[in-house]
Design an enzyme around this catalytic site. Structure first.
Site: not given
Length: 500
Positions: A140, A170, A241-243, A298-300, A302
């Site tokens: 980001h 991220d 700024g710490n990101s 997997l295509g679920v 949940i």
């Protein structure tokens, strides 16, 4: 209202901290087999027997040069107008001519405002992971940047190339031209313990090379919209700024990337979150090799298990991930998974909650065969699924419109009126059957059922029509779970009918 914020600037304050009864630090220091320069950064507190002081000055001296400041230039579209001003140019409200222009000049000065571009800059932190110039930060911080500048502690400024980003974790990987650059040491977050001292270096609000320290508050935190990262929670002061900056342990090793804070005000409030460095390094390796990250799917869909749902399915514990929807043609469908199944393990690793499953699946490469431990209607099953590559999220929705009159039935016991779906509605939703909820009162309303929901299952059985629904209700006990489609989401809603 509390909000998770991904910061776009980096911070710190150098403070010595007292480690009362710090046996762990003492043992670590005494048992360290490396050279003196690599020993953990602790020292005896003067005149305080049995006490150790966490000395972050040595950490900063050793590791500080490998931490960098990052500025990312973006070009953003601006409509050129001020939402609070009727004028095409700024006029303060206390200006003596404000009322004159407001009364006699048409909004926008009588001119159509054309969209225009404006420059913006975001600031963050990062750290060098290889001497030839690879740098890690948050995605980001550099997302959609036209130009990225990296500033080193010796005041050199280098243009950086974006190698790749992974929004799901991220993490971003940058590359600058250079050789023999200072690098950080990579640690093992698995050995990190709650209560252990950690420190962050970054540039909060643009204040370069700021150091802050604190302790690990928790591990394995799952945050909304972040299904692939078990965050490290600390009380280290993290601000804009710490990101992208590093989180160090007492041995001077990077164990995480500072990424998010939890705040009511937008500033630091004692809770911050870091991405475990082992996950980040795995992502960086893929970005370096192919420029993207491949994950298994997997295509679920949940849902988190609760005690009420567990009782509805005849289970004593609320562990596992509850399957509420299986995508057509997906690995899950081919393996035989069905709505109402509870996935308890993947390749022998326990699925303690629904948050565990996406991380376990995401660790696997597309094409990998995984073994699923599944609980279905009172018995355990072992199913094998071959994962496919996870693709970008696609929006899928269908409005539930009542085009023709359908049979309707009231269920006073639940407090609902339902009707069968029309052929058009079933086609729009992509289902074979189900009941449209026309009215909700009493128990159903208190449990969270809503008008417009579509009931497609009861406990672990599918609902095709009114007749099926009546039979399933008659056979159910005091605990009931309705499988419901709500817009693009599928979820179980538990209802407690009471002792009978």
């Amino acid at each position: 209202m509390p909000a998770f914020r991904k910061t776009t600037l980096a911070l710190a304050l150098t403070l010595p901290f007292m480690l009362g009864g710090c046996d762990k630090a003492k043992e670590l220091y005494q048992s360290w087999s490396g050279s003196g320069a690599d020993k953990p950064i602790v020292q005896n507190a003067p005149n305080r027997p049995g006490m150790l002081l966490a000395d972050f000055t040595t950490l900063v001296e050793r590791e500080g040069p490998a931490v960098v400041n990052i500025s990312a230039n973006r070009v953003e579209e601006d409509d050129g107008s001020d939402a609070d001003s009727p004028f095409p140019f700024p006029i303060p409200e206390d200006d003596p001519f404000y009322e004159f222009f407001k009364r006699f000049m048409p909004p926008g000065g009588g001119q159509t405002q054309q969209p225009r571009e404006r420059d913006s800059i975001s600031y963050g932190s990062g750290f060098i992971i290889s001497s030839d110039g690879y740098i890690m930060t948050n995605s980001h911080v550099v997302l959609n940047a036209q130009q990225i500048l990296v500033k080193l502690t010796d005041k050199r400024e280098l243009k950086a190339k974006l190698v790749g980003i992974d929004k799901r974790t991220d993490v971003a990987l940058l590359k600058v031209e250079g050789k023999d650059l200072p690098t950080v040491k990579i640690g093992n977050p698995a050995t990190l313990k709650v209560g252990e001292w950690v420190a962050a270096i970054g540039a909060p609000f643009g204040f370069d090379n700021t150091v802050t320290a604190g302790i690990v508050s928790a591990k394995g935190r799952n945050l909304p919209d972040d299904t692939y990262v078990p965050f490290i929670q600390t009380d280290v002061a993290i601000n804009p700024g710490n990101s992208g900056g590093p989180l160090f342990n007492l041995s001077g090793e990077v164990v995480g990337i500072n990424s998010q804070i939890y705040s009511r005000s937008g500033g630091f409030m004692g809770i911050s979150f870091s991405i475990p460095i082992d996950i980040a390094m795995s992502v960086a390796e893929q970005l370096k090799t192919s420029g993207k990250v491949s994950r298994g799917q997997l295509g679920v869909h949940i849902q988190e298990m609760t005690q009420e749902l567990a009782r509805s399915f005849g289970r004593d514990t609320a562990d596992g991930a509850l399957v509420v929807r299986v995508e057509s043609g997906s690995p899950a469908a081919k393996a035989g998974l069905a709505p109402g199944d509870i996935i308890l393990s993947l390749d022998g690793k326990k699925v303690g909650s629904s948050a565990d499953l996406p991380m376990l699946v995401g660790e696997k490469k597309p094409g990998t065969t995984v073994k699923l431990g599944v609980w279905r209607k009172g018995r355990s099953l072992a199913l094998n699924a071959v994962l496919v590559e996870l693709k970008a999220d696609t929006a899928q929705g269908a409005q539930k419109k009542k085009a023709e009159q359908q049979p309707q039935l009231n269920f006073d016991r639940l407090g609902i009126s339902v009707s069968e779906l029309t052929r058009e509605q079933r086609s729009q939703l992509g289902i074979q059957g189900g009941l449209l909820v026309d009215k909700v009162t009493g128990l159903a309303a208190k449990s969270g059922l809503m008008r417009g929901d579509v009931i497609i299952g009861v406990n672990q059985n599918s609902v095709a029509d009114l007749k099926t629904f009546e039979k399933l209700l008659a056979a159910s006990g005091p605990n009931l779970a309705l499988l419901v489609r709500r817009l693009d989401n599928t979820l179980y809603i538990p209802l407690k009918l009471g002792n009978e």
